[in-house]
Write a protein that holds these residues in place. Structure first.
Motif, short mmCIF file in Angstrom:
data_model
loop_
_atom_site.label_atom_id
_atom_site.label_comp_id
_atom_site.label_asym_id
_atom_site.label_seq_id
_atom_site.Cartn_x
_atom_site.Cartn_y
_atom_site.Cartn_z
N LYS A 1 -2.21 7.47 -7.11
CA LYS A 1 -1.34 8.31 -6.28
C LYS A 1 -0.53 9.28 -7.12
O LYS A 1 -0.26 10.42 -6.71
CB LYS A 1 -0.40 7.43 -5.45
CG LYS A 1 -1.11 6.62 -4.38
CD LYS A 1 -1.79 7.52 -3.35
CE LYS A 1 -2.44 6.69 -2.25
NZ LYS A 1 -3.17 7.55 -1.28
N GLU B 1 0.99 5.02 1.00
CA GLU B 1 0.31 6.02 1.85
C GLU B 1 0.31 7.38 1.16
O GLU B 1 1.08 7.64 0.24
CB GLU B 1 1.01 6.11 3.20
CG GLU B 1 1.11 4.80 3.97
CD GLU B 1 -0.24 4.28 4.43
OE1 GLU B 1 -1.20 5.09 4.48
OE2 GLU B 1 -0.33 3.08 4.73
N ASP B 2 -0.55 8.25 1.62
CA ASP B 2 -0.61 9.61 1.09
C ASP B 2 0.73 10.31 1.33
O ASP B 2 1.37 10.13 2.37
CB ASP B 2 -1.72 10.41 1.79
CG ASP B 2 -3.11 9.91 1.43
OD1 ASP B 2 -3.23 9.19 0.43
OD2 ASP B 2 -4.07 10.23 2.17
N LYS C 1 0.84 -1.20 0.00
CA LYS C 1 0.00 0.00 0.00
C LYS C 1 0.87 1.25 0.00
O LYS C 1 1.87 1.32 0.72
CB LYS C 1 -0.92 0.01 1.22
CG LYS C 1 -1.86 1.21 1.26
CD LYS C 1 -2.75 1.18 2.49
CE LYS C 1 -3.67 2.39 2.53
NZ LYS C 1 -4.53 2.40 3.75
#
Length: 287
Positions: A208, A179-180, A177
């Motif tokens: 993203k 992340e921001d 994953k």
């Protein structure tokens, strides 16, 4: 009855072998068009990815001619120009080096690393300073190697950024994953006033990249799904994911675009089926 079944099986095997041979020794040229209000006129990119040491023609002269025939303003390379392991005691890097070096004599070439370059770069216990020497040869030839760095194309409002993710983001089966803010930490913030071109080898994180501000993302890695089926697309990705969402072609999230190359080669398992190698030509038109 059984003889007919056997004949059918033999024919299927023969046809499959012929298709695989064709698709691993031939490339097609596909044109893509994207529009933007951030530039005027038209700018053409040739996109190369996942060569993995393949050669088309004599010393890749067939591929070089196809690129130059498209009259690109610049070449974008999305990495994996060689395979990151020893074959007969050496790394087969010369085809990719020659290809990019020859093209750099004619137009700007911007390159970002794929997972195979990153593997060689970070595993110095096995490969020593091979990557440093390889990068130096590219730079001496005029290739702009972007390792989590960017540069503006002179005379335009286009900025090219090369994203080099760590090997964690190329995990098998289960996707890591993101992340921001991860892309920001790698390459810094984007400038919305410029046309942002992001070279990012792994297409799985396209949402993203779009969130970061990439107007145009160019990627590779998936090899078109290796085997392609009608209506279903690519069958399996190098991450061993069945029917990957991003397999090849043009994708969009709002006004952000991604052109995903199906690649120019193979590695480990040398199979491409109904999926010839691909050179992408991208026409960016101002509106």
């Amino acid at each position: 009855m059984w003889i007919y079944i056997l004949i059918a099986i033999v024919l299927i095997v023969i046809v499959s072998i012929l298709v695989i041979y064709h698709d691993t020794h031939t490339f097609v040229v596909r044109n893509y068009e994207v529009t933007t209000d951030k530039i005027k006129g038209e700018y053409t990119f040739a996109l190369l990815s996942d060569l993995h040491g393949y050669v088309f023609g004599n010393n890749n002269d067939t591929l070089i001619k196809a690129v130059l025939d498209s009259k690109p303003d610049a070449v974008l390379c999305a990495g994996d120009m060689f395979t990151g392991h020893y074959e007969k005691g050496r790394i087969n890097y010369e085809p990719g080096l020659h290809l990019l070096s020859e093209l750099a004599k004619t137009c700007p070439v911007y390159m970002a690393n794929g997972n195979h370059e990153n593997k060689i770069k970070t595993t110095t216990s096995v490969f020593g300073n091979f990557y440093d020497r390889y990068r130096s040869k590219l730079q001496r030839a005029g290739v702009k190697v972007l390792e989590n760095d960017s540069c503006k194309i002179e005379g335009t409002n286009i900025r090219v950024t090369g994203l080099e993710l760590s090997h964690d983001y190329f995990s098998k089966v289960i996707m890591t994953k993101m992340e921001d803010g991860v892309v920001d930490r790698y390459v810094g913030k984007s400038d919305s006033s410029e046309y942002q071109v992001l070279i990012a080898h792994n297409p799985l994180y396209f949402p993203k990249y779009a969130e970061w501000g990439a107007d145009l993302t160019v990627s590779g890695h998936v090899h078109g799904g290796i085997v392609r089926l009608p209506f279903l697309g690519g069958v399996i990705s190098p991450a061993i994911v069945l029917f990957p969402k991003y397999d090849g072609g043009k994708f969009e999230i709002d006004d952000k675009k991604m052109i995903l190359s199906r690649g120019l080669g193979t590695h480990s398992i040398h199979v491409r089926m109904f999926n010839p190698c691909e050179l992408c030509i991208i026409h960016v038109r101002g509106v």
